[in-house]
Design a protein around this motif. Structure first.
Motif, short mmCIF file in Angstrom:
data_model
loop_
_atom_site.label_atom_id
_atom_site.label_comp_id
_atom_site.label_asym_id
_atom_site.label_seq_id
_atom_site.Cartn_x
_atom_site.Cartn_y
_atom_site.Cartn_z
N VAL A 1 12.94 16.48 -91.07
CA VAL A 1 13.12 16.50 -89.59
C VAL A 1 13.79 17.67 -89.06
CG1 VAL A 1 13.90 14.35 -90.25
CG2 VAL A 1 15.35 15.73 -90.52
N PRO A 2 13.33 17.63 -87.68
CA PRO A 2 13.21 19.08 -87.30
C PRO A 2 15.07 19.30 -87.53
CG PRO A 2 11.54 17.67 -85.61
CD PRO A 2 12.77 16.64 -87.40
N ASP A 3 15.97 18.72 -87.82
CA ASP A 3 17.17 19.17 -87.15
C ASP A 3 17.74 19.18 -88.47
OD1 ASP A 3 17.56 16.47 -87.52
OD2 ASP A 3 18.30 16.32 -85.84
N ARG A 4 17.01 19.67 -88.81
CA ARG A 4 17.36 19.28 -90.92
C ARG A 4 17.55 20.74 -91.25
NH1 ARG A 4 18.10 15.28 -95.72
NH2 ARG A 4 19.83 16.36 -96.73
N LEU A 5 18.53 21.55 -91.46
CA LEU A 5 18.35 22.69 -92.12
C LEU A 5 18.33 22.24 -93.98
CD1 LEU A 5 20.79 24.98 -90.25
CD2 LEU A 5 18.91 25.22 -90.35
N VAL B 1 2.34 22.74 -81.51
CA VAL B 1 1.28 22.00 -81.12
C VAL B 1 2.32 20.65 -80.19
CG1 VAL B 1 0.88 22.36 -83.52
CG2 VAL B 1 2.88 20.79 -83.31
N GLY B 2 3.19 20.57 -79.65
CA GLY B 2 3.37 19.72 -78.75
C GLY B 2 4.63 18.75 -78.86
N PRO B 3 4.80 18.03 -79.59
CA PRO B 3 6.36 17.48 -79.78
C PRO B 3 7.32 18.10 -79.18
CG PRO B 3 6.07 18.00 -82.18
CD PRO B 3 4.44 18.48 -81.57
N LEU B 4 7.53 18.58 -78.05
CA LEU B 4 8.39 19.62 -77.65
C LEU B 4 10.54 18.97 -77.86
CD1 LEU B 4 7.73 20.79 -73.91
CD2 LEU B 4 6.96 21.34 -76.39
N ASP B 5 10.02 17.18 -78.35
CA ASP B 5 11.89 16.82 -78.02
C ASP B 5 12.22 17.40 -79.55
OD1 ASP B 5 12.06 15.40 -76.11
OD2 ASP B 5 11.00 13.82 -76.70
N ALA B 6 10.68 17.01 -80.57
CA ALA B 6 11.53 17.45 -81.69
C ALA B 6 11.36 19.02 -81.85
CB ALA B 6 10.49 17.56 -82.96
N ALA B 7 10.89 20.02 -81.17
CA ALA B 7 11.25 21.49 -81.53
C ALA B 7 12.14 21.37 -80.98
CB ALA B 7 9.97 22.42 -80.37
N GLN B 8 12.94 21.20 -79.28
CA GLN B 8 14.35 21.26 -79.17
C GLN B 8 14.90 20.50 -79.82
OE1 GLN B 8 15.02 19.71 -75.14
NE2 GLN B 8 17.65 20.14 -75.30
N ARG B 9 14.87 20.33 -80.79
CA ARG B 9 16.10 19.10 -82.06
C ARG B 9 16.63 20.88 -82.73
NH1 ARG B 9 14.40 14.70 -82.18
NH2 ARG B 9 13.10 14.62 -84.48
N ALA B 10 15.39 21.73 -82.95
CA ALA B 10 14.90 22.26 -84.54
C ALA B 10 15.40 24.06 -83.27
CB ALA B 10 13.42 22.63 -84.88
N TYR B 11 15.64 23.94 -82.58
CA TYR B 11 16.17 25.00 -81.70
C TYR B 11 17.44 24.09 -81.77
CZ TYR B 11 11.56 27.03 -80.24
OH TYR B 11 10.38 28.49 -80.82
N ASP B 12 17.96 23.37 -81.11
CA ASP B 12 19.35 23.10 -81.03
C ASP B 12 20.66 23.66 -82.75
OD1 ASP B 12 19.16 22.26 -78.21
OD2 ASP B 12 19.03 20.19 -78.93
N ARG B 13 18.97 22.74 -83.23
CA ARG B 13 20.27 22.96 -84.63
C ARG B 13 19.80 24.71 -85.19
NH1 ARG B 13 23.23 23.57 -88.02
NH2 ARG B 13 23.26 22.96 -90.08
N TRP C 1 22.85 29.60 -86.29
CA TRP C 1 22.71 30.83 -85.38
C TRP C 1 23.18 31.49 -84.11
CZ3 TRP C 1 18.74 29.10 -88.33
CH2 TRP C 1 18.47 29.09 -90.05
N PRO C 2 24.29 31.19 -83.82
CA PRO C 2 25.14 31.07 -82.73
C PRO C 2 24.54 32.83 -82.23
CG PRO C 2 27.10 31.15 -83.92
CD PRO C 2 25.72 30.69 -84.72
N ASP C 3 24.91 33.77 -83.23
CA ASP C 3 24.09 35.28 -82.19
C ASP C 3 23.21 35.50 -82.55
OD1 ASP C 3 27.64 35.16 -81.93
OD2 ASP C 3 28.07 35.69 -84.36
#
Length: 163
Positions: free
Chosen positions: A23-27, A46-58, A63-65
């Motif tokens: 899932v997008p927010d799981r490393l 490819v368009g699922p912006l909510d999934a991409a956002q969860r991945a970027y948030d994670r 990697w906060p820096d």
């Protein structure tokens, strides 16, 4: 059902290739920043912006820096039409990496659209200097043309101060 001998034979021919889908927010175990952020960018494309956002948030949590998850989130805000969040995201990216061409370029585009001509020119000029001789040079030149047509119509108080 496939027998073990046939399974191993087929898998060996494929050089034991395999794929794990998360899932997008799981490393994954032993995450690699560049690979993870590239996967998030592919998801965004490819368009699922909510999934991409969860991945970027994670990624930003992990990697906060790193500037790259921040840029991904800013780009998502831009795509969603939330220009205020996008602008804040690009400024946050520049706080992490003041020499980031993409952040300067994209921020210049937003500032230009807001009528903040001098601020937009400062960012696109910085992007152009940093992009010289790179694959980003043409994209920055296109933004520079857009910015060149900007007149100062932004209310001075609403435009960020130049530093």
């Amino acid at each position: 059902v496939v027998g073990m001998r046939r399974l191993m034979s087929t898998w060996n021919r494929a050089q034991r290739w395999g794929l794990v889908v998360l899932v997008p927010d799981r490393l994954p175990a032993g995450p690699q920043r560049d690979r993870y952020v590239a996967a998030a960018a592919s998801l965004e494309a490819v368009g699922p912006l909510d999934a991409a956002q969860r991945a970027y948030d994670r990624a930003r949590e992990q990697w906060p820096d790193s500037v790259w998850p921040q840029l991904g989130l800013a780009n998502l805000s831009y795509r969603r039409g939330d220009l205020q969040a996008a602008e804040g995201g690009y400024l946050a990216a520049l706080a992490l990496d003041p020499r980031n061409v993409v952040a300067h370029n994209n921020l210049a585009e937003i500032l230009s659209d807001r009528g903040c001509a001098s601020q937009a020119r400062a960012h696109v000029d910085r992007a152009a200097a940093l992009a010289k001789g790179t694959s980003l040079e043409a994209a920055v030149a296109a933004t520079a043309q857009h910015v060149a047509g900007t007149t100062s119509s932004g209310i001075a108080a609403s435009c960020p101060s130049q530093e």
